[in-house]
Design a protein around this motif. Structure first.
Motif, PDB file in Angstrom:
ATOM      1  N   VAL A 199       0.716  -1.254  -0.088  1.00 53.80           N
ATOM      2  CA  VAL A 199      -0.077  -0.109  -0.093  1.00 53.80           C
ATOM      3  C   VAL A 199       0.979   1.365   0.024  1.00 53.80           C
ATOM      4  N   ALA A 200       1.861   1.242   1.060  1.00 55.63           N
ATOM      5  CA  ALA A 200       2.644   2.406   0.949  1.00 55.63           C
ATOM      6  C   ALA A 200       3.320   2.665  -0.254  1.00 55.63           C
ATOM      7  N   ASP A 201       4.191   1.668  -0.585  1.00 52.32           N
ATOM      8  CA  ASP A 201       4.985   1.846  -2.002  1.00 52.32           C
ATOM      9  C   ASP A 201       4.192   2.106  -3.219  1.00 52.32           C
ATOM     10  N   SER A 202       2.810   1.727  -3.219  1.00 53.48           N
ATOM     11  CA  SER A 202       1.986   1.906  -4.552  1.00 53.48           C
ATOM     12  C   SER A 202       1.711   3.540  -4.349  1.00 53.48           C
ATOM     13  N   LEU A 203       1.568   3.912  -3.386  1.00 55.18           N
ATOM     14  CA  LEU A 203       1.330   5.441  -3.206  1.00 55.18           C
ATOM     15  C   LEU A 203       2.523   6.175  -3.570  1.00 55.18           C
ATOM     16  N   LYS A 204       3.754   5.658  -3.130  1.00 52.39           N
ATOM     17  CA  LYS A 204       4.902   6.461  -3.462  1.00 52.39           C
ATOM     18  C   LYS A 204       5.219   6.281  -4.907  1.00 52.39           C
ATOM     19  N   LEU A 205       4.951   5.204  -5.727  1.00 50.03           N
ATOM     20  CA  LEU A 205       5.284   5.008  -7.047  1.00 50.03           C
ATOM     21  C   LEU A 205       4.266   5.965  -7.950  1.00 50.03           C
TER      22      LEU A 205
END
Length: 114
Positions: free
Chosen positions: A70-76
Motif C-alpha cells: 500500500v505505501a509503496d503503491s502511493l509512492k510510485l
C-alpha cells in the motif's frame, strides 16, 4: 457519402473523448493522504486477504507485505506523477510525454520492493 463519414468520425471522436474523461479509476494520492484511515483500511483488508491464503501464513509477514504494497503503491503514484483518468495517463506514456506508469511498470517496481 462524405458527410456520413465525417459525421461518423465526429461521433467516434466524441465517444473516445467521453471514455477518456469518465474512465479513470485511480484516486489522486492527495485524496488518500487526507484520510489516513482509508490507508489503514486498505492495509487491513490486504493483510486479511494474505492471511486467508493459508493457515501457515505468518500474520506479521502478511502485515509487512500489506504495508509495503500500500505505501509503496502511493509512492510510485507520486514518482510516476499519475494523471487521472487512467486512460489519459496511459496516453501520455504512449506519446512519450511521461516515462512510466503502465501496469507492467507498477508490477515490476512493486515486486522489487516486496
Amino acid at each position: 457519402m462524405r458527410i456520413r463519414l465525417r459525421t461518423r468520425a465526429c461521433k467516434l471522436v466524441i465517444a473516445a473523448a467521453a471514455v477518456v474523461l469518465v474512465s479513470g479509476c485511480a484516486a489522486p494520492r492527495s485524496a488518500l493522504l487526507r484520510e489516513p484511515s482509508r490507508i489503514e483500511c486498505r492495509i487491513d483488508a490486504l493483510q486479511g486477504s494474505l492471511r486467508g491464503l493459508g493457515k501457515a501464513t505468518d500474520p506479521e509477514e502478511a502485515r509487512r507485505a500489506a504495508q509495503t504494497a500500500v505505501a509503496d503503491s502511493l509512492k510510485l503514484a507520486e514518482d510516476y506523477r499519475v494523471a487521472t483518468p487512467a486512460l489519459w495517463h496511459n496516453l501520455l506514456i504512449r506519446t512519450g510525454m511521461k516515462d512510466r506508469g503502465l501496469c507492467y511498470h507498477w508490477t515490476e517496481d512493486l515486486m522489487k520492493r516486496l
